[in-house]
Design an enzyme around this catalytic site. Structure first.
Site, short mmCIF file in Angstrom:
data_model
loop_
_atom_site.label_atom_id
_atom_site.label_comp_id
_atom_site.label_asym_id
_atom_site.label_seq_id
_atom_site.Cartn_x
_atom_site.Cartn_y
_atom_site.Cartn_z
N ARG A 175 -5.20 0.81 -13.44
CA ARG A 175 -3.87 1.47 -13.04
C ARG A 175 -3.16 -0.36 -13.09
NH1 ARG A 175 -4.46 5.38 -9.00
NH2 ARG A 175 -3.84 6.85 -10.62
N ASN A 182 0.84 -1.13 -0.27
CA ASN A 182 -0.49 0.10 -0.08
C ASN A 182 0.74 0.94 -0.22
OD1 ASN A 182 -2.24 -1.99 0.10
ND2 ASN A 182 -2.65 -1.21 2.50
N ARG A 241 -10.42 -5.68 -14.28
CA ARG A 241 -9.30 -6.31 -13.82
C ARG A 241 -9.82 -7.72 -14.09
NH1 ARG A 241 -6.23 -2.95 -11.36
NH2 ARG A 241 -6.85 -0.74 -10.13
N HIS A 298 -14.78 2.05 -15.59
CA HIS A 298 -15.00 1.75 -14.46
C HIS A 298 -16.54 0.82 -13.78
CE1 HIS A 298 -14.73 1.50 -9.39
NE2 HIS A 298 -13.14 1.36 -10.19
N ARG A 307 -14.69 2.22 4.64
CA ARG A 307 -13.18 1.27 4.61
C ARG A 307 -11.72 2.60 4.49
NH1 ARG A 307 -10.01 -0.80 1.06
NH2 ARG A 307 -10.33 -0.29 -0.90
N TYR A 316 -12.52 -10.80 -1.96
CA TYR A 316 -12.84 -8.89 -1.62
C TYR A 316 -14.43 -9.25 -1.32
CZ TYR A 316 -9.19 -6.71 -3.39
OH TYR A 316 -7.87 -5.66 -4.17
N HIS A 332 -15.21 -3.56 -0.47
CA HIS A 332 -15.18 -3.07 -2.00
C HIS A 332 -16.78 -2.65 -2.65
CE1 HIS A 332 -14.02 -3.46 -5.92
NE2 HIS A 332 -13.32 -2.21 -5.26
#
Length: 705
Positions: A417, A54, A387, A447, A576, A480, A604
């Site tokens: 990314r 992170n 993703r 997204h 979160r 997730y 998530h």
């Protein structure tokens, strides 16, 4: 220069909390998982590796973005009220303090406990003679041929040093040279060499860091010269870039992405990690070369470890595969209890299925897609992909669909990314097979997560739709927490069909019925819902706002919540990560409570619930309340109207608010306090409770009494 005490005064006086400072508080909550007595050493190493990863991304993206302003003399005023230079000073102090905490905890608390857990972190000198011989043979056979010393002097240009690699800076002296005879050479450790050399003893595994293997034999790279010092360091480069708008969205666009990926490898240095005892001559040279200050240099003890992300090799060692507790097996969705036996096409004609991952498997989505691929009555499949898993069943299914003669349209977001290269590779495979592939939409990042399957049975056409908050990724769906809806609802099917036409063609949508989209209307509609709750409160009617997100950063949205709080609306937020809203401030936000859930699963899902005087509105989707989500991305939120499914979502919110194991309560000053169990209170861990949910348990759920 602003004095430190003045900086703190400016920060506290702001109604908003800095996005970057809030992110650091989030990573502290991840680090806090390491401190829990209930976790074993392997779990603690896992969270240490996550914390370090992170932090790497934070420096690449957020600190990199800050340097974009500093390097080009652009004005940037943070939510904290600080200008760019003062804010960098504050940010680096916080980062340095956090770095020290990580290093000290690893050295004092974790490292001493490794041997009793069955492994040792060792250097070469502490090994037995036969083990040292094995190291020597490994070095000269497997490592030595991979290393390339790169000298920097008056005859050689400064080499390109790569992002996040371990690097030795070796200072040598040739006695035959005249004055100023020191030379600096760099030895980069390639990323495809394992981070640790592993040795097995009878009852213990020994892990020797690769830098110690090389350090022991580095003289072999510098023959007939004197080595003055050997300095291990690691750099982090700016990885923040924004793709410029382009009218050509095929080959030129892909070349632009590739060029930016190369820039990421050679972007400006934003951080240096270096072992203590380093050469001052070398560090001064690097500081001048990279225009970097002392506050961006992070010192590491020789007894410690550089780059904790390497701990994944230890955690994943087959000898310890049972040491990381596995979550329970997924349970059937409440709305689809007979998933293993029923025909999903028939089920969806009669009812909707709400999926709550990872408690419910992603398998129903995969089954629907793979059945569609082989069903001759299916005519078309459309998807958005952000993703993917490494060996994705999704891509395999879509390739088969094209082979079976179906129309397949896929929007591959090649600007996702750190997944750009994988997405481009998979998109090209599909395009080559005959799939209609869209590589993103102009300067917007797509997204949203949507899938549309068009099936014709006799004279009837049915559209099967999946909408979700998470990626079509079999791997992350196991860790997730996300929400997904499978439906044949005609209203949502029309909305999704319209949305795909907007994405793939040149269509301007009419008003969606149950879909909120950005950048068109999402912020505006959500703020309208907030303002309606405020109006209800002013009239003395029941009101309430309950929102669960990854991040809350958009100032317009935050100030709308402030106004609702002042009108008397009960507001409970489960955020979160980043939260730029300041809760509990008198006259501003005293009716707002903010919780953060950090634990075994990564939270998530995004849920927006408005009480609306009993005529509730509940939306789920891919969008956080961020500027980028509202203005710079194609996002969607979909409304859940089926009463039992809405109850299930309300129960998710209620359980999150009840959690006293993984929950942290945000304070007015932006810090977080772990939510503790009361003396007469049982532990309530949502990451366990959701595996045991029954339909009866959600029947009477209420968020407002």
């Amino acid at each position: 220069m602003i004095q430190p005490d003045k900086i703190e005064e400016i920060i506290y006086s702001s109604d908003l909390i800095s996005r970057d400072l809030s992110w650091l508080k989030f990573n502290e909550r991840v680090f806090d998982q390491i401190l829990k007595d209930t976790r074993n050493i392997f779990e603690k190493f896992k969270f240490l590796a996550i914390t370090a990863s992170n932090l790497d991304e934070f420096f690449m993206i957020r600190v990199g973005s800050l340097y974009n302003y500093l390097d080009y003399d652009k004005v940037r005023v943070d939510y904290s009220g600080l200008r760019e230079d003062a804010f960098k000073m504050k940010l680096m102090v916080e980062c340095q303090n956090f770095h020290v905490r990580l290093q000290e905890h690893f050295l004092k608390e974790l490292l001493p406990k490794t041997e009793e857990a069955g492994f040792i972190l060792s250097n070469v000198k502490n090994l037995q003679p036969e083990e040292q011989q094995a190291i020597k043979e490994y070095f000269f056979k497997a490592v030595y041929p991979m290393l390339t010393p790169m000298v920097f002097d008056g005859y050689h240009t400064f080499p390109i040093l790569m992002n996040k690699l371990l690097i030795f800076g070796v200072i040598t002296i040739n006695e035959g040279d005249k004055k100023d005879n020191r030379k600096l050479s760099f030895v980069q450790i390639p990323s495809n060499i394992p981070r640790f050399f592993e040795l097995e003893r009878e009852n213990v595994m020994i892990f020797i860091p690769i830098e110690e293997v090389i350090r022991e034999h580095i003289f072999s790279l510098f023959r007939n010269v004197n080595i003055e010092s050997v300095n291990l360091f690691r750099i982090t480069r700016n990885g923040d870039f924004t793709l410029e708008e382009s009218e050509d969205m095929d080959s030129n666009f892909l070349e632009e992405v590739k060029r930016k990926l190369n820039e990421r490898k050679t972007g400006r240095v934003v951080k240096i990690e270096i072992e203590e005892g380093y050469s001052k001559w070398m560090i001064n040279l690097l500081k001048e070369r990279w225009v970097i200050n002392d506050d961006s240099i992070f010192r590491i003890s020789r007894k410690s470890l550089m780059d904790f992300t390497g701990l994944w090799q230890m955690i994943g060692n087959k000898r310890f595969k049972e040491k990381i507790p596995s979550p329970p097996n997924p349970v059937p969705p409440l709305s689809y209890p007979d998933a293993a036996t029923e025909d999903i096409f028939q089920v969806l004609k009669n009812k909707d299925i709400l999926l709550h991952h990872p408690y419910n498997s992603i398998e129903p989505i995969m089954v629907l897609l793979e059945k569609a691929v082989d069903d001759p009555s299916v005519m078309a499949i459309k998807m958005t992909i952000y993703r993917l898993a490494k060996n994705s069943r999704i891509v395999g299914a879509l390739l088969r669909a094209v082979e079976n003669g179906k129309h397949v349209s896929v929007l591959f977001e090649v600007k996702a990314r750190f997944d750009e290269e994988n997405n481009m590779r998979e998109a090209k495979r599909l395009q080559k097979a005959g799939c209609f592939v869209i590589y993103g939409v102009t300067n917007l990042k797509t997204h949203t997560k949507l899938m549309l399957i068009v099936k014709k049975d006799e004279n009837q056409v049915t559209r099967y739709v999946h909408l979700g908050s998470g990626n079509y990724n079999e791997e992350t769906s196991r860790i997730y927490t996300d929400i997904g809806l499978l439906t044949t609802n005609e209203v949502l099917a029309n909305d999704v069909s319209e949305f795909f036409n907007v994405i793939t063609g040149h269509s301007l949508p009419t008003t969606y019925k149950n879909l909120l989209t950005s950048p068109r209307e999402m912020r505006k509609k959500l703020i309208e819902f907030i303002e309606e709750e405020a109006e209800h409160a002013r009239k003395g009617l029941p009101s309430g706002i309950f929102i669960k997100l990854n991040s809350l950063e958009d100032s317009e949205f935050i100030y709308a919540l402030y106004r609702a709080s002042q009108a008397g609306v009960l507001i409970k937020l489960i955020i979160r990560g980043i939260c730029c809203l300041r809760p509990g401030r008198m006259g501003l936000s005293e009716n707002i409570e903010v919780l953060s859930i950090v634990g075994d699963f990564l939270e998530h899902s995004r849920i927006y619930h408005f009480h609306n005087n009993g005529n509730s509105r509940t939306y789920v989707g891919s969008a956080d309340a961020m500027v980028r989500s509202f203005d710079k991305r194609l996002e969607s939120l979909f409304r859940i109207e089926t009463p039992i499914l809405e109850k299930q979502l309300m129960n998710i919110l209620a359980y999150n608010l009840k959690d006293n194991v993984n929950a942290y309560r945000m304070q007015e000053d932006g810090t977080y306090v772990s939510k503790q169990t009361e003396s007469n209170e049982e532990p309530f861990n949502i990451h366990e409770k959701f595996f045991n949910l029954t339909p009866e348990m959600i029947t009477d759920v209420k968020l407002i009494d």
